[in-house]
Design an enzyme around this catalytic site. Structure first.
Site, PDB file in Angstrom:
ATOM      1  N   LYS A  79       0.845  -1.193   0.000  1.00 31.55           N
ATOM      2  CA  LYS A  79       0.000   0.000   0.000  1.00 31.55           C
ATOM      3  C   LYS A  79       0.883   1.247   0.000  1.00 31.55           C
ATOM      4  O   LYS A  79       1.910   1.294   0.673  1.00 31.55           O
ATOM      5  CB  LYS A  79      -0.915  -0.012   1.228  1.00 31.55           C
ATOM      6  CG  LYS A  79      -1.942   1.126   1.257  1.00 31.55           C
ATOM      7  CD  LYS A  79      -2.870   0.997   2.457  1.00 31.55           C
ATOM      8  CE  LYS A  79      -3.888   2.137   2.486  1.00 31.55           C
ATOM      9  NZ  LYS A  79      -4.845   2.007   3.598  1.00 31.55           N
ATOM     10  N   SER A 159      -9.897   2.471   2.651  1.00 30.79           N
ATOM     11  CA  SER A 159      -8.949   3.135   1.783  1.00 30.79           C
ATOM     12  C   SER A 159      -8.000   2.189   1.055  1.00 30.79           C
ATOM     13  O   SER A 159      -7.319   2.581   0.107  1.00 30.79           O
ATOM     14  CB  SER A 159      -8.123   4.127   2.605  1.00 30.79           C
ATOM     15  OG  SER A 159      -7.318   3.428   3.555  1.00 30.79           O
ATOM     16  N   SER A 183     -10.587   0.281   6.958  1.00 33.10           N
ATOM     17  CA  SER A 183      -9.946   0.340   5.638  1.00 33.10           C
ATOM     18  C   SER A 183      -9.234  -0.932   5.187  1.00 33.10           C
ATOM     19  O   SER A 183      -8.727  -0.994   4.073  1.00 33.10           O
ATOM     20  CB  SER A 183      -8.944   1.505   5.593  1.00 33.10           C
ATOM     21  OG  SER A 183      -9.630   2.722   5.515  1.00 33.10           O
TER      22      SER A 183
END
Length: 493
Positions: A79, A159, A183
């Site tokens: 990420k 997210s 998330s």
């Protein structure tokens, strides 16, 4: 999806050890898959092909000597929130334009020490603020899943949408992610993958771009529960560089999988039956309850009375911490810099151009609730509510409940640029209704695929555990996985 990219981490690990395949072959297969799919899915914002091939060659050399770490030769996606030395790290934001840190986050350093291979950096909502991966400076990620009755592009959740989509589309064997209010778990539920948010302090936050420091926690998104256990074992550690990191040994999570859950007490909170909750979510929940009973667990009705206050309290605490954390982005030392007549004008122009609308909205909310005259009325009260939410869970666990079973999300994935969501940010925030309590209380929570809705889209169930009892969650999640089966998106990209 090639035969190699369809291997789970556990399967690839065994084939690499037996030398049926090489890390170079596996890495090349993933790089080929990314090249073919990323224009459609937009999961990666940077592909590190040269680095990946170099790491794979080093892994193969270690295998040839009979050596190798726990993740030796396994290709992963990272990420964009995790600092990776010399590699694009921008938190999905324009304000960190061209930033390449001179340090490595503790979590990714742990992965490389265990022999993992980095395929690249994954798309995400800007500064992890979002539930759909539509706030990214690099554009939205497209969910690999589509409704069986139309071809409309769907969000992968957020997210960590790039992480979830990349895992679901077999563009990496597993991915790192972060969870501040859901998330990891919400995008996992939207993409038919497994996502665990560990206990706060289980994984170091050092080198991870901060959103809300008292809520943020790193964890993995993977294709199945076993892979999640394998990846979390490598990600977790005690870290002297992070004072919120807990000095506790990291268990062998994989050993917990397959253990009996007979006699365990599973709590079912009445407050999670929300007004207007779709019937299919209730049906899925009842299936999960039945699976637990069949496995020998005892079902216990419980009450978490302060649940209804969790979402409003979260959207005071998280923006308040964000407004403080994001004050450091000003164009002076790194990232985007917009010219101005003086330093104040330069700050203003840089932040106006660098931050997207959702980040600006949350920074303004956070600054407001921390301002003189409003601190006691908003921020202090939200922190008191947070204490009450934590106490609710403590009472339930003290009464002998081992874990709690709830839905993971209030619906399946929705469309990109959904007009209802775009017109009403609160509607978007409601996607976190089942997940934020876990962050507010600092508890571990796992989302596991449990079925498909009427349109053929994945739905997930969530299990919430006691602090640092992730092993219990893996045991229980494996029961759900065995009963529900695995779900793979039909390839269209």
């Amino acid at each position: 999806m090639s035969e190699l990219t369809s291997l789970t981490i556990a399967q690839a690990r065994d084939k690499l050890k037996s030398r049926d395949i090489t890390s170079a072959e596996l890495t090349d297969a993933y790089l080929g898959a990314i090249e073919a799919a990323n224009p459609s899915i937009n999961a990666y914002v940077a592909v590190t092909a040269e680095k990946a091939r170099s790491q794979a060659a080093e892994s193969d050399a270690r295998f040839d000597k009979g050596e190798g770490g726990a993740l030796e030769g396994i290709p992963l996606g990272i990420k964009d929130l995790f600092g990776t030395e010399g590699v694009h790290t921008q938190a999905g934001s324009h304000i960190l334009d061209s930033f390449k840190p001179r340090y490595e986050s503790t979590v990714t350093a742990n992965l490389w020490a265990d022999g993992a291979v980095m395929l690249g950096k994954l798309n995400m909502d800007e500064f992890a603020m979002g539930s759909s991966n539509e706030t990214s400076y690099y554009g939205p990620v497209t969910n690999p899943w589509r409704r069986k009755d139309d071809n409309k592009a769907l969000v992968p959740g957020g997210s960590s949408g790039g992480s979830a989509a990349a895992v679901a589309a077999h563009l990496c064997a597993g991915a790192t992610a972060t969870d501040t209010g859901g998330s990891i778990r919400q995008p996992a539920a939207f993409t038919g993958t497994v996502g665990i948010k560990p206990t706060y302090g289980r994984c170091s936050r050092w080198g991870v771009v901060a959103f809300a420091s008292s809520l943020d926690q790193a964890g993995p998104i993977t294709r199945d529960v076993r892979d999640s256990a394998i990846l979390l074992k490598s990600m977790a550690s005690s870290d002297p560089k992070d004072t919120t990191s807990v000095d506790m040994p990291v268990p062998d999570y994989e050993a917990a999988i397959g253990q009996s859950v007979k006699g365990m007490r599973i709590g079912i909170p009445e407050e999670y039956r929300m007004d207007g909750m779709p019937e299919e979510i209730e049906v899925l929940w009842q299936k999960g309850i039945a699976w637990m009973k069949d496995a020998g667990a005892e079902i216990v009705p419980i009450s978490l009375p302060h649940t209804k206050y969790a979402l409003p309290a979260y959207y005071i605490v998280a923006p308040a911490e964000a407004s403080s954390n994001l004050a450091r982005y000003d164009g002076v030392r790194y990232g985007l810099r917009e010219p101005g007549g003086d330093i104040v004008e330069m700050y203003e122009k840089t932040r106006a151009a660098g931050f997207g609308p959702e980040v600006k909205r949350r920074v303004m909310i956070g600054t407001y609730v921390l301002s003189a005259g409003y601190y006691d009325a908003y921020y202090l009260r939200a922190q008191k509510v947070r204490t009450l939410i934590k106490r609710d869970f403590e009472k339930v666990f003290d009464a002998g409940v081992d874990a709690i079973l709830t839905p993971a999300t209030p619906s399946a994935a929705f469309g990109i640029a959904d007009q209802d969501m775009a017109a009403d940010p609160v509607k978007m925030y409601l996607n976190d209704i089942f997940t934020v309590t876990v962050n507010m209380a600092g508890l571990p929570g796992i989302a596991v695929p449990a079925g498909l809705d009427d349109h053929g889209l994945p739905l997930g169930l969530q299990l919430i555990g006691k602090p640092f009892e992730e092993e219990t969650l893996f045991r229980l999640a494996h029961i759900v996985e065995q009963a529900a089966g695995h779900f793979t998106a039909e390839k269209w990209w």
